[in-house]
Design an enzyme around this catalytic site. Structure first.
Site, PDB file in Angstrom:
ATOM      1  N   TYR A  62     -13.540  -3.257  10.504  1.00 60.50           N
ATOM      2  CA  TYR A  62     -12.208  -2.629  10.485  1.00 60.50           C
ATOM      3  C   TYR A  62     -11.505  -2.817  11.827  1.00 60.50           C
ATOM      4  O   TYR A  62     -10.325  -3.197  11.879  1.00 60.50           O
ATOM      5  CB  TYR A  62     -12.401  -1.146  10.170  1.00 60.50           C
ATOM      6  CG  TYR A  62     -11.135  -0.336  10.053  1.00 60.50           C
ATOM      7  CD1 TYR A  62     -10.364  -0.367   8.889  1.00 60.50           C
ATOM      8  CD2 TYR A  62     -10.722   0.498  11.092  1.00 60.50           C
ATOM      9  CE1 TYR A  62      -9.218   0.395   8.778  1.00 60.50           C
ATOM     10  CE2 TYR A  62      -9.582   1.268  10.989  1.00 60.50           C
ATOM     11  CZ  TYR A  62      -8.834   1.219   9.818  1.00 60.50           C
ATOM     12  OH  TYR A  62      -7.689   1.982   9.714  1.00 60.50           O
TER      13      TYR A  62
ATOM     14  N   GLY B 137       0.831  -1.215   0.000  1.00 62.03           N
ATOM     15  CA  GLY B 137       0.000   0.000   0.000  1.00 62.03           C
ATOM     16  C   GLY B 137       0.856   1.251   0.000  1.00 62.03           C
ATOM     17  O   GLY B 137       0.615   2.176   0.763  1.00 62.03           O
TER      18      GLY B 137
ATOM     19  N   VAL C  35      -3.073  -7.502  -2.060  1.00 54.81           N
ATOM     20  CA  VAL C  35      -2.526  -8.228  -0.899  1.00 54.81           C
ATOM     21  C   VAL C  35      -3.421  -9.382  -0.431  1.00 54.81           C
ATOM     22  O   VAL C  35      -3.002 -10.202   0.375  1.00 54.81           O
ATOM     23  CB  VAL C  35      -2.227  -7.287   0.301  1.00 54.81           C
ATOM     24  CG1 VAL C  35      -1.081  -6.352  -0.011  1.00 54.81           C
ATOM     25  CG2 VAL C  35      -3.472  -6.549   0.759  1.00 54.81           C
TER      26      VAL C  35
ATOM     27  N   ILE D  13      -5.642  10.419  10.733  1.00 56.75           N
ATOM     28  CA  ILE D  13      -4.542  10.960   9.935  1.00 56.75           C
ATOM     29  C   ILE D  13      -5.118  11.490   8.615  1.00 56.75           C
ATOM     30  O   ILE D  13      -5.975  10.838   8.012  1.00 56.75           O
ATOM     31  CB  ILE D  13      -3.501   9.841   9.630  1.00 56.75           C
ATOM     32  CG1 ILE D  13      -3.076   9.106  10.919  1.00 56.75           C
ATOM     33  CG2 ILE D  13      -2.300  10.408   8.884  1.00 56.75           C
ATOM     34  CD1 ILE D  13      -2.404   9.952  11.975  1.00 56.75           C
TER      35      ILE D  13
ATOM     36  N   ARG E  37      -0.028   5.619  -1.765  1.00 59.96           N
ATOM     37  CA  ARG E  37      -0.774   6.767  -1.206  1.00 59.96           C
ATOM     38  C   ARG E  37      -0.577   6.866   0.295  1.00 59.96           C
ATOM     39  O   ARG E  37      -0.141   5.926   0.949  1.00 59.96           O
ATOM     40  CB  ARG E  37      -2.282   6.551  -1.429  1.00 59.96           C
ATOM     41  CG  ARG E  37      -2.695   6.684  -2.836  1.00 59.96           C
ATOM     42  CD  ARG E  37      -4.189   6.828  -3.017  1.00 59.96           C
ATOM     43  NE  ARG E  37      -5.042   6.390  -1.922  1.00 59.96           N
ATOM     44  CZ  ARG E  37      -6.287   5.965  -2.086  1.00 59.96           C
ATOM     45  NH1 ARG E  37      -6.787   5.880  -3.287  1.00 59.96           N
ATOM     46  NH2 ARG E  37      -7.018   5.632  -1.048  1.00 59.96           N
TER      47      ARG E  37
ATOM     48  N   SER F  41      -4.388   0.369  14.034  1.00 64.07           N
ATOM     49  CA  SER F  41      -5.223   1.570  14.190  1.00 64.07           C
ATOM     50  C   SER F  41      -5.680   1.647  15.640  1.00 64.07           C
ATOM     51  O   SER F  41      -5.811   0.613  16.312  1.00 64.07           O
ATOM     52  CB  SER F  41      -6.459   1.467  13.295  1.00 64.07           C
ATOM     53  OG  SER F  41      -7.444   2.408  13.689  1.00 64.07           O
TER      54      SER F  41
HETATM   55  P1  NAI Z   1      -5.109   5.287   1.740  1.00 62.64           P
HETATM   56  O1  NAI Z   1      -6.471   4.893   1.291  1.00 62.64           O
HETATM   57  O2  NAI Z   1      -4.630   6.665   1.447  1.00 62.64           O
HETATM   58  O3  NAI Z   1      -4.024   4.266   1.137  1.00 62.64           O
HETATM   59  C1  NAI Z   1      -4.241   2.899   1.195  1.00 62.64           C
HETATM   60  C2  NAI Z   1      -3.210   2.179   0.369  1.00 62.64           C
HETATM   61  O4  NAI Z   1      -3.493   0.783   0.453  1.00 62.64           O
HETATM   62  C3  NAI Z   1      -3.218   2.548  -1.101  1.00 62.64           C
HETATM   63  O5  NAI Z   1      -1.875   2.618  -1.553  1.00 62.64           O
HETATM   64  C4  NAI Z   1      -3.917   1.369  -1.768  1.00 62.64           C
HETATM   65  O6  NAI Z   1      -3.467   1.134  -3.091  1.00 62.64           O
HETATM   66  C5  NAI Z   1      -3.500   0.236  -0.848  1.00 62.64           C
HETATM   67  N1  NAI Z   1      -4.405  -0.900  -0.886  1.00 62.64           N
HETATM   68  C6  NAI Z   1      -5.707  -0.963  -0.511  1.00 62.64           C
HETATM   69  N2  NAI Z   1      -6.192  -2.198  -0.727  1.00 62.64           N
HETATM   70  C7  NAI Z   1      -5.177  -2.929  -1.245  1.00 62.64           C
HETATM   71  C8  NAI Z   1      -5.055  -4.273  -1.694  1.00 62.64           C
HETATM   72  N3  NAI Z   1      -6.080  -5.131  -1.652  1.00 62.64           N
HETATM   73  N4  NAI Z   1      -3.864  -4.672  -2.178  1.00 62.64           N
HETATM   74  C9  NAI Z   1      -2.815  -3.818  -2.240  1.00 62.64           C
HETATM   75  N5  NAI Z   1      -2.867  -2.544  -1.837  1.00 62.64           N
HETATM   76  C10 NAI Z   1      -4.042  -2.108  -1.361  1.00 62.64           C
HETATM   77  O7  NAI Z   1      -5.069   4.969   3.267  1.00 62.64           O
HETATM   78  P2  NAI Z   1      -4.117   5.475   4.456  1.00 62.64           P
HETATM   79  O8  NAI Z   1      -4.874   6.428   5.261  1.00 62.64           O
HETATM   80  O9  NAI Z   1      -2.784   5.796   3.961  1.00 62.64           O
HETATM   81  O10 NAI Z   1      -4.041   4.127   5.298  1.00 62.64           O
HETATM   82  C11 NAI Z   1      -2.868   3.322   5.352  1.00 62.64           C
HETATM   83  C12 NAI Z   1      -3.010   2.365   6.502  1.00 62.64           C
HETATM   84  O11 NAI Z   1      -3.137   3.122   7.703  1.00 62.64           O
HETATM   85  C13 NAI Z   1      -4.248   1.484   6.416  1.00 62.64           C
HETATM   86  O12 NAI Z   1      -3.924   0.189   6.856  1.00 62.64           O
HETATM   87  C14 NAI Z   1      -5.209   2.163   7.361  1.00 62.64           C
HETATM   88  O13 NAI Z   1      -6.129   1.250   7.892  1.00 62.64           O
HETATM   89  C15 NAI Z   1      -4.263   2.683   8.413  1.00 62.64           C
HETATM   90  N6  NAI Z   1      -4.812   3.772   9.210  1.00 62.64           N
HETATM   91  C16 NAI Z   1      -5.199   4.957   8.630  1.00 62.64           C
HETATM   92  C17 NAI Z   1      -5.729   5.955   9.418  1.00 62.64           C
HETATM   93  C18 NAI Z   1      -6.182   7.268   8.859  1.00 62.64           C
HETATM   94  O14 NAI Z   1      -6.800   8.056   9.593  1.00 62.64           O
HETATM   95  N7  NAI Z   1      -5.899   7.581   7.609  1.00 62.64           N
HETATM   96  C19 NAI Z   1      -5.899   5.767  10.863  1.00 62.64           C
HETATM   97  C20 NAI Z   1      -5.450   4.508  11.364  1.00 62.64           C
HETATM   98  C21 NAI Z   1      -4.928   3.554  10.553  1.00 62.64           C
END
Ligand code: NAI
Length: 250
Positions: A160, A17, A69, A193, A20, A147
């Protein structure tokens, strides 16, 4: 897509991931720390290409691969290709994740399974693939992105929160299994975030969460990346099985 120039002696970091948000910030931060970067993404080819360019500008080799993934074989293949083209993976960070927020009563089976399959099985697939080569080399560092929902629960996020609690339990258990082989496994638990994932939330929900933080604001992906980079590095050489909140004091 793949990077160039073989034979670099920079340590290699693998990030799920990475295109982004938090994963992208981690890629840039670990490149600054001297790593070559192999990252996967699900859909956005352009974002992945942009990141490859930014990483190259920082002197890192970059390998971007479209990998779902949830697909164990595809993850295995990505890990193999990374080790073949870039060398031994020193650091693995699991950031790929999705949300399908809904009260349990409204939740469809696919809302449940999509989230658990991506968030929890996805981490399992990455750990399962990197841990064997790390064990053979007796060294490595894994950082999972959980998280605060996985620590405290959150209404509207049963799927989640369960997946993230699973990641925490997986990380702590794996830390116990592989510590004596020189491998550390830690988790970060971010609060709210600013990324594309949180952009879909109502302003009212964001304000409610922000009000409950000691710092009175949301966090930046770079602030999570800083903690991930610390846990990944030798600076955290006596830290394993830890779950570090990065939540502004929620
Ligand atoms: P985002 O939506 O900006 O990025 C998610 C990334 O995961 C992207 O690069 C996407 O291509 C990838 N992705 C999603 N499903 C996928 C799959 N099946 N196979 C491969 N890649 C996949 O999300 P963000 O905010 O950067 O989140 C990153 C991590 O942080 C996640 O695990 C999220 O649960 C966690 N998180 C985010 C928070 C927030 O407030 N943004 C808070 C707590 C945890």
């Amino acid at each position: 897509m793949s990077g160039s120039a073989q034979g670099s002696s920079r340590p290699v970091a693998l990030i799920s991931g990475g295109s982004r948000g938090i994963g992208r910030a981690v890629a840039l931060r670990l490149a600054e720390d001297g790593h070559d970067i192999s990252f996967c993404f699900r859909g956005d080819e352009q974002a992945a290409a942009n990141l490859e360019k930014e990483l190259a500008e920082r002197g890192a080799r970059a390998l971007a691969r479209r990998v779902d993934v949830t697909d164990a074989a595809a993850v295995r293949d990505w890990v193999d290709v990374t080790e073949r083209d870039f060398g031994p993976i020193a650091v693995a960070v699991t950031s790929a994740g999705i949300t399908r927020d809904k009260p349990l009563l409204m939740m469809s089976d696919s809302d449940w399974h999509d989230v658990v399959d991506t968030n929890l099985d996805g981490v399992y697939h990455v750990c399962r693939s990197v841990v064997f080569p790390m064990m053979k080399r007796r060294g490595g560092s894994i950082v999972t992105v959980a998280s605060v929902s996985g620590l405290y629960g959150n209404a509207g996020q049963t799927n989640y929160a369960a997946s993230k609690a699973g990641i925490i339990a997986l990380s702590r258990s794996l830390a116990k299994e592989v510590g004596r082989r020189g491998i550390r496994v830690n988790a970060v638990a971010p609060g709210l975030i600013d990324t594309d994932m949180s952009a879909v939330l109502d302003d009212q929900v964001k304000e409610q969460v922000t009000e409950r933080t000691a710092l009175g604001r949301t966090g930046l992906a770079a602030e999570v990346a800083e903690v991930v980079a610390f846990l990944a590095s030798a600076r955290a050489s006596y830290v394993t099985g830890a779950v570090l909140p990065v939540d502004g004091g929620l």
